[in-house]
Design a protein around this motif. Structure first.
Motif, PDB file in Angstrom:
ATOM      1  N   GLY A  96      -2.226  11.100 -13.340  1.00 31.63           N
ATOM      2  CA  GLY A  96      -2.745  10.641 -12.052  1.00 31.63           C
ATOM      3  C   GLY A  96      -2.273   9.239 -11.711  1.00 31.63           C
ATOM      4  N   MET A  99       2.078   9.367 -11.536  1.00 27.95           N
ATOM      5  CA  MET A  99       2.757  10.056 -10.444  1.00 27.95           C
ATOM      6  C   MET A  99       3.033   9.152  -9.246  1.00 27.95           C
ATOM      7  SD  MET A  99       1.724  13.937 -10.936  1.00 27.95           S
ATOM      8  CE  MET A  99       1.018  14.410  -9.427  1.00 27.95           C
ATOM      9  N   PRO A 100       2.034   8.415  -8.732  1.00 28.98           N
ATOM     10  CA  PRO A 100       2.379   7.536  -7.606  1.00 28.98           C
ATOM     11  C   PRO A 100       3.129   6.278  -8.027  1.00 28.98           C
ATOM     12  CG  PRO A 100       0.052   7.348  -8.108  1.00 28.98           C
ATOM     13  CD  PRO A 100       0.595   8.432  -8.982  1.00 28.98           C
ATOM     14  N   THR A 101       2.756   5.657  -9.153  1.00 32.38           N
ATOM     15  CA  THR A 101       3.296   4.317  -9.432  1.00 32.38           C
ATOM     16  C   THR A 101       4.704   4.364 -10.017  1.00 32.38           C
ATOM     17  OG1 THR A 101       2.154   4.351 -11.548  1.00 32.38           O
ATOM     18  CG2 THR A 101       1.099   3.160  -9.750  1.00 32.38           C
ATOM     19  N   ARG A 103       7.114   5.938  -8.956  1.00 29.81           N
ATOM     20  CA  ARG A 103       8.115   5.960  -7.905  1.00 29.81           C
ATOM     21  C   ARG A 103       8.477   4.538  -7.498  1.00 29.81           C
ATOM     22  NH1 ARG A 103       5.312   9.691  -3.539  1.00 29.81           N
ATOM     23  NH2 ARG A 103       3.596   8.482  -4.369  1.00 29.81           N
ATOM     24  N   LEU A 104       7.581   3.569  -7.826  1.00 25.37           N
ATOM     25  CA  LEU A 104       7.736   2.193  -7.363  1.00 25.37           C
ATOM     26  C   LEU A 104       8.208   1.325  -8.520  1.00 25.37           C
ATOM     27  CD1 LEU A 104       4.255   2.429  -5.732  1.00 25.37           C
ATOM     28  CD2 LEU A 104       6.394   2.534  -4.482  1.00 25.37           C
ATOM     29  N   THR A 105       8.332   0.010  -8.287  1.00 28.98           N
ATOM     30  CA  THR A 105       8.806  -0.845  -9.375  1.00 28.98           C
ATOM     31  C   THR A 105       7.698  -1.054 -10.402  1.00 28.98           C
ATOM     32  OG1 THR A 105       8.062  -2.901  -8.390  1.00 28.98           O
ATOM     33  CG2 THR A 105      10.251  -2.133  -7.761  1.00 28.98           C
ATOM     34  N   GLY A 106       8.089  -1.586 -11.556  1.00 32.93           N
ATOM     35  CA  GLY A 106       7.173  -1.697 -12.685  1.00 32.93           C
ATOM     36  C   GLY A 106       5.910  -2.488 -12.422  1.00 32.93           C
ATOM     37  N   HIS A 107       5.970  -3.427 -11.456  1.00 29.43           N
ATOM     38  CA  HIS A 107       4.786  -4.233 -11.184  1.00 29.43           C
ATOM     39  C   HIS A 107       3.612  -3.386 -10.702  1.00 29.43           C
ATOM     40  CE1 HIS A 107       6.689  -8.100 -11.742  1.00 29.43           C
ATOM     41  NE2 HIS A 107       7.727  -7.653 -11.073  1.00 29.43           N
ATOM     42  N   TYR A 108       3.918  -2.365  -9.867  1.00 30.35           N
ATOM     43  CA  TYR A 108       2.856  -1.518  -9.333  1.00 30.35           C
ATOM     44  C   TYR A 108       2.117  -0.824 -10.467  1.00 30.35           C
ATOM     45  CZ  TYR A 108       4.529  -1.830  -4.524  1.00 30.35           C
ATOM     46  OH  TYR A 108       4.886  -2.263  -3.279  1.00 30.35           O
ATOM     47  N   SER A 110       1.741  -1.831 -13.552  1.00 24.77           N
ATOM     48  CA  SER A 110       0.878  -2.782 -14.258  1.00 24.77           C
ATOM     49  C   SER A 110      -0.386  -3.064 -13.468  1.00 24.77           C
ATOM     50  CB  SER A 110       1.623  -4.095 -14.505  1.00 24.77           C
ATOM     51  OG  SER A 110       2.774  -3.856 -15.265  1.00 24.77           O
ATOM     52  N   MET A 111      -0.218  -3.258 -12.150  1.00 28.42           N
ATOM     53  CA  MET A 111      -1.392  -3.560 -11.324  1.00 28.42           C
ATOM     54  C   MET A 111      -2.338  -2.370 -11.291  1.00 28.42           C
ATOM     55  SD  MET A 111      -0.213  -5.766  -8.086  1.00 28.42           S
ATOM     56  CE  MET A 111       0.907  -4.566  -7.482  1.00 28.42           C
ATOM     57  N   ALA A 112      -1.763  -1.164 -11.173  1.00 30.49           N
ATOM     58  CA  ALA A 112      -2.609   0.030 -11.108  1.00 30.49           C
ATOM     59  C   ALA A 112      -3.391   0.198 -12.406  1.00 30.49           C
ATOM     60  CB  ALA A 112      -1.759   1.267 -10.842  1.00 30.49           C
ATOM     61  N   VAL A 116      -7.420   0.419 -12.403  1.00 33.80           N
ATOM     62  CA  VAL A 116      -8.095   1.670 -12.769  1.00 33.80           C
ATOM     63  C   VAL A 116      -9.007   1.454 -13.981  1.00 33.80           C
ATOM     64  CG1 VAL A 116      -7.753   4.021 -13.592  1.00 33.80           C
ATOM     65  CG2 VAL A 116      -6.311   3.129 -11.774  1.00 33.80           C
TER      66      VAL A 116
END
Lengths: 325, 285
Positions: A96, A99-101, A103-108, A110-112, A116
């Protein structure tokens, strides 16, 4: 050949440790060390090898810790039986988030992970089914051997050691397979890896799922030993911090890095806790923060890398002295 | 009437969220770098305000400027001593540098100031206004107004001045900016100073109206992530709107669901955003 000898010595040392240093203090450190090494080695699969830095791995640890006790509280299952369910939940959560993160760069990512983990921590603190802020308790007295409730630390030590051995053997096998090369390629450059046909997202997902599953096992082992869990000791940020610092200190992305990190950090932590006293545990975390900053600034490769960089200098010094003589 | 009260309270808090989040988005937009210690900057701004009031005295203008200056210097110092060396290093070093910094600042604050909640002594902004049946603490009103003004000011600084153009030039293309005679290092140090300064003054503003403890840094850091994710990474104007929206959502969920759920709702929104619209409201994909 040298590697084999190293493995043998390490295995022998870990197997014999509780025999050589008896007494509850040493056994307690031994068990804490193994648990830290297991969690950090699990983190290392995605954080070290794949280079996707999670700062919220406590979510998997916490699910692994809560699930066995929840099943025990609801239906009286032995905590051991809850381990696969904790793993399944953790893998589902990992998918969960990945799957979304991914697709984006590594920072997303880490933040997610940090958001969570914090979300789940607050949520469990308000959810009555899992005991809200008080948490859950396991079986106080062993009903059968399957409850794994022992007076002595010794059985826990060897169970944890066996899990660590399985995890390290699996990691070392993966390291040499195509999967391991994919991971290192992604870590070095995602774009380059993709252009060479590496299935980047799929590989990152697999690494995260595997990492989550083993982190969950670490949480289950923790709770089977301690017998209770609450939101902070399951999902607290410091649980995640410990995995990151243990792996990064030894060497993130190396097989024995987390082991080395735990070997340095756990005795250090025990020492600082006793020096600074109970109320001073905050000083331990100041120290952790300081160590993390120093690693990031001067030595992102960890102690293994430092050793490899210092070694030639030492050789040169040693060599020149031999010349003089 | 109660609903208007909730809405106004949420917007005023949201204005402060917007101010400190615009600092985070500035760094992200300039350098593709996420500062995990940003919430700790806000927390430090609050303690700088408290120390200024206790040692020197003076009103909100004095401790607000003190917090902004102290944090500006801290931000530049952190850029020069730490960030500059890790920003082109491996991802692990980038994330660990500010993550470790956050722990260091948070637990040092715990150690020095203890975990107890503190608040500023009654300032000249004490008292409550009653307008059309809603109660407005003067401190909240002033803090919210100043925060909005400063956020718009930062936006104008970036879009309408030479310094802003230089900052954006470095963000756009470092090498080309150097050829134009701009020193990227100096500009990035300035960006870190502005970012931390915005967080510091936001902290000082918040301190006039709400009590706090060292643990607020973690919450504010996460809120800044949510605001920036909603507003679009790198957009100051986006984080102004997003900050107001998040303040509103938080106030509404605290009112209808209960205070403990306000953070759950906001972090849940963050996760939903990552799934549905990772580029944010105003961001370019």
């Amino acid at each position: 050949m040298r590697g084999r000898v190293g493995w043998g010595l390490l295995a022998a040392g870990l197997l014999l440790y509780p025999m050589l240093l008896t007494g509850p203090f040493y056994r307690d450190i031994g068990v804490t060390f193994l648990l830290a090494a297991i969690s950090a080695s699990a983190w290392n699969i995605v954080g070290g090898y794949a280079g996707q830095v999670s700062v919220g791995h406590s979510m998997f640890f916490g699910l692994g810790a809560y699930t066995p006790l929840l099943l025990y509280t609801l239906w009286g299952w032995p905590p051991l039986a809850g381990i696969p369910f904790g793993m399944a939940l953790s893998v589902a959560l990992a998918l969960g988030i990945g799957m979304p993160t991914f697709r984006l760069t590594g920072h997303y990512f880490s933040m997610a992970t940090i958001a969570v983990a914090e979300l789940i921590r607050i949520f469990f603190g308000t959810w009555d089914l899992v005991g809200a802020a008080i948490g859950l308790q396991g079986p106080a007295v062993a009903r059968s051997v399957w409850d794994l409730t022992f007076r002595s630390e010794l059985p826990y030590y060897y169970i944890f050691l066996a899990v660590l051995a399985v995890l390290l053997l699996l990691t070392s096998a993966l390291e040499r397979r195509r999967f391991g090369f994919y991971l290192r390629a992604i870590k070095a450059s995602e774009r380059a890896a993709k252009s060479l046909g590496v299935p980047v997202r799929q590989t990152k997902m697999q690494a995260l799922a595997l990492s989550a599953a083993f982190t969950s096992v670490a949480g289950s082992l923790y709770v089977i030993k301690t017998g209770f869990i609450d939101p902070d000791s399951a999902f607290g940020i410091l649980i995640s911090v410990q995995m990151v610092i243990v792996a990064a200190l030894g060497g993130a992305g190396t097989l024995f890095g987390p082991l080395l990190g735990a070997l340095v950090l756990i005795p250090l932590q025990t020492a600082t806790n006793s020096w600074f006293g109970g109320g001073g545990s905050g000083l331990t975390y100041i120290l952790y923060g300081g160590i993390i900053v120093v690693i990031a600034r001067f030595d992102p490769g960890g102690l293994f890398d430092l050793w490899h960089r210092v070694l030639p200098t030492l050789r040169k010094l040693f060599g020149s002295r031999a010349h003089a003589a | 009437m109660v609903i208007i009260q909730v809405v106004v309270g949420g917007l005023l808090l949201g204005a402060i969220y917007a101010l400190f989040s615009s600092g985070l988005t500035l760094i992200w937009g300039m350098m593709n770098f996420i500062n995990f210690a940003h919430g700790e900057f806000v927390m430090l701004g609050m303690y700088v305000a408290l120390l200024t009031v206790t040692w020197i005295g003076g009103g909100p203008a004095v401790f607000g400027i003190a917090a902004a200056c102290a944090l500006f210097v801290l931000g530049v110092g952190i850029y020069l001593s730490l960030i500059r060396h890790v920003m082109r290093g491996p991802m692990l070093a980038q994330i660990l540098s500010t993550f470790g910094l956050a722990l260091l600042l948070r637990y040092t604050a715990f150690w020095i100031f203890s975990a107890n909640f503190v608040s500023l002594p009654q300032t000249s902004l004490g008292g409550t206004l009653k307008i059309a049946g809603i109660f407005l603490p003067v401190a909240q009103l002033v803090a919210g107004a100043v925060a909005i003004t400063l956020t718009i000011g930062l936006h104008l600084l970036l879009t309408r001045t030479t310094v802003g153009s230089k900052l954006l030039a470095v963000a756009e293309d470092r090498a080309a900016a150097m050829l134009m005679g701009i020193r990227p290092d100096r500009m990035q140090a300035l960006a870190w100073g502005l970012s931390a300064g915005a967080a510091g003054i936001a902290g000082a503003l918040m301190a006039t109206a709400y009590p706090w403890s060292p643990s607020v840094g973690e919450t504010f850091g996460l809120i800044a992530f949510v605001v920036v994710a909603l507003g679009g990474f790198g957009s100051v104007l986006g984080s102004l709107y997003a900050g107001l929206i998040i303040g509103l959502i938080q106030a509404a969920s605290a009112f209808w669901l209960g205070a403990i759920y306000k953070d759950i709702v906001v972090y849940g929104l963050f996760v939903a955003l990552l799934w549905l619209r990772p580029q944010g409201l105003m961001g370019k994909a």
